[in-house]
Design an enzyme around this catalytic site. Sequence first.
Site, PDB file in Angstrom:
ATOM      1  CE  LYS A  81     -40.316   6.791  26.080  1.00 40.97           C
ATOM      2  NZ  LYS A  81     -39.672   5.824  25.206  1.00 40.97           N
ATOM      3  CE  LYS A 126     -48.659   5.019  23.088  1.00 44.17           C
ATOM      4  NZ  LYS A 126     -47.701   4.830  22.040  1.00 44.17           N
ATOM      5  CE  LYS A 169     -42.922  -1.665  25.733  1.00 44.45           C
ATOM      6  NZ  LYS A 169     -43.183  -1.273  24.347  1.00 44.45           N
TER       7      LYS A 169
HETATM    8  P1  ADP Z   1     -45.835   1.099  24.060  1.00 50.18           P
HETATM    9  O1  ADP Z   1     -46.548   2.410  23.938  1.00 50.18           O
HETATM   10  O2  ADP Z   1     -46.716  -0.011  24.480  1.00 50.18           O
HETATM   11  O3  ADP Z   1     -44.571   1.226  24.872  1.00 50.18           O
HETATM   12  P2  ADP Z   1     -44.088   1.229  21.813  1.00 50.18           P
HETATM   13  O4  ADP Z   1     -43.829   2.659  22.123  1.00 50.18           O
HETATM   14  O5  ADP Z   1     -42.984   0.234  22.016  1.00 50.18           O
HETATM   15  O6  ADP Z   1     -45.377   0.732  22.582  1.00 50.18           O
HETATM   16  O7  ADP Z   1     -44.612   1.173  20.324  1.00 50.18           O
HETATM   17  C1  ADP Z   1     -44.193   0.285  19.343  1.00 50.18           C
HETATM   18  C2  ADP Z   1     -44.965   0.603  18.090  1.00 50.18           C
HETATM   19  O8  ADP Z   1     -46.347   0.380  18.300  1.00 50.18           O
HETATM   20  C3  ADP Z   1     -44.836   2.061  17.648  1.00 50.18           C
HETATM   21  O9  ADP Z   1     -44.744   2.099  16.238  1.00 50.18           O
HETATM   22  C4  ADP Z   1     -46.110   2.686  18.104  1.00 50.18           C
HETATM   23  O10 ADP Z   1     -46.499   3.779  17.299  1.00 50.18           O
HETATM   24  C5  ADP Z   1     -47.107   1.548  18.007  1.00 50.18           C
HETATM   25  N1  ADP Z   1     -48.148   1.680  19.031  1.00 50.18           N
HETATM   26  C6  ADP Z   1     -47.974   1.518  20.360  1.00 50.18           C
HETATM   27  N2  ADP Z   1     -49.127   1.689  21.026  1.00 50.18           N
HETATM   28  C7  ADP Z   1     -50.078   1.968  20.092  1.00 50.18           C
HETATM   29  C8  ADP Z   1     -51.490   2.229  20.145  1.00 50.18           C
HETATM   30  N3  ADP Z   1     -52.153   2.242  21.305  1.00 50.18           N
HETATM   31  N4  ADP Z   1     -52.153   2.460  18.998  1.00 50.18           N
HETATM   32  C9  ADP Z   1     -51.489   2.453  17.814  1.00 50.18           C
HETATM   33  N5  ADP Z   1     -50.176   2.212  17.691  1.00 50.18           N
HETATM   34  C10 ADP Z   1     -49.456   1.973  18.799  1.00 50.18           C
HETATM   35 NA    NA Z   2     -44.094   3.852  24.389  1.00 50.61          NA
END
Ligand code: ADP
Ligand code: NA
Length: 330
Positions: A114, A197, A200
Site C-alpha cells: 500500500k 481480484k 474497490k
Molecule cells: P477491497 O479489496 O475492495 O478494498 P476490502 O479489502 O475492504 O475490499 O475487503 C473487505 C472484505 O472483503 C475482506 O474480508 C476481503 O477478504 C473481502 N474481499 C474483498 N475483495 C474480494 C474478492 N474479490 N473476492 C473475495 N473476497 C473479497
Molecule cells: Na483491499
Amino acid sequence: PARPRVLSGIQPTADSFHLGNYLGALRNWVPMQETHDTFYCVVDLHAITMGHDPALLRKRTRISAAQMLAVGLDPERCTLFVQSHVPEHAQLAWVMNCLTGMGEAGRMVQFKDKSAKQGADRTTVGLFTYPILQAADILLYHADAVPVGEDQRQHLELTRDLAQRFNTTFGRTFTVPQPFIVKDTAKITDLQDPTAKMSKSSSTPNGLIELLEDPARAAKKIRSAVTDTGREIIFDPEQKPGVSNLLTIYSALSGRTIEELVAAYDGKGYGDLKKDLAEVVAEFVKPIQQRTNAYLDDPGQLDKMLAIGAEKARAVAVPTLRSVYDRIGF
Ligand code: ADP
Ligand code: NA
C-alpha cells in the site's frame, strides 16, 4: 459451553460493498451468527489511514452498517457496531504499539504494497501501524477465531505474537486467536481483468459490481465482461478465468452448483450466460437495496441500533482494557 467468539470488520471506504466483499466476507458472516458469538465492526479508524473526506466517511459508515443489516446481520443475534464508538480500540492499540518492534511492523507485506502505491510522502504512520490496531480490535474482545483471507494471515500472526508477548510479559490476559478458514469462500475477480481480484481500490469502474448499483448498469457491465477465447462454457479458472468468474458469481447467488450450470449451458453461448447472470444479479440485489434504503431512511433507528451495538461491545472492551491498564501499571 459458550460459543466460540469471532470478530470481523469491514472498512467504510466505498459508497457500496461489491460482490467480492459480499461473497468473500459478508455472506459468511450471516450463518456464523448461529454458531458463534459474533462481533462485527465497521472499522472507521482504519478508513482514515490514507486520507479521507469527513462528510463522505460519515455517510459511508452509515451505508456500510445499513448494508450489513440488509444482508442479514441481526443486532439481536450479533454485536454490530462502529469502531470509533468504542474508544478502547485506540487505547489498546497504543499499548500494542509499544510492544511491537519497528522491524516486526516493517515486515508487513500489506503495508509495503500500500505504501509503495501511495509513495513515501503520502504514506502515514497510521497506515504503518494499522496491523497493530487490527490486533487491538481482535484482542479487545478475546476473540477465539478470526475469519481471514490469505492477505490477512500475516496480520493475524502478528496479533497472535502480540497476545503471547503480552501474556508472557504482564500475565495471562489475552486469548490467542486462531484463523478461521471459511470453506467455499468465493474469490471474485475483476470483470475486465479476470486475473485480478475484484477490489474497490484497484478495479476499473466496469470491473466491479456493487450491491447498491442500478441493476441495468450492472447488466451492462456483465455484458461487457471480458470472457475467453473459445465459446464453451466450462469452469476452468486457469484457462478461462473470465467465464469461470461469471460461473462462480452465478452459482453463489443462485445456489445452483457450478456443475449444474455447466450442464445447463451446454451448447449455449457466452451471451446467454451473461444475460441470465444479469437477471440473477438484479433479483439478488433488489431486496438488499430495498432494505438498505429502509435503514438509511430511518436514521434515528439506525443510530439507536448502532448505539446499542457499541454498548454491547463496550461491555467486553472496557473490562479488557481495565485489566490491561492494571497489569501494565496504569
Ligand atoms: P477491497 O479489496 O475492495 O478494498 P476490502 O479489502 O475492504 O475490499 O475487503 C473487505 C472484505 O472483503 C475482506 O474480508 C476481503 O477478504 C473481502 N474481499 C474483498 N475483495 C474480494 C474478492 N474479490 N473476492 C473475495 N473476497 C473479497
Ligand atoms: Na483491499
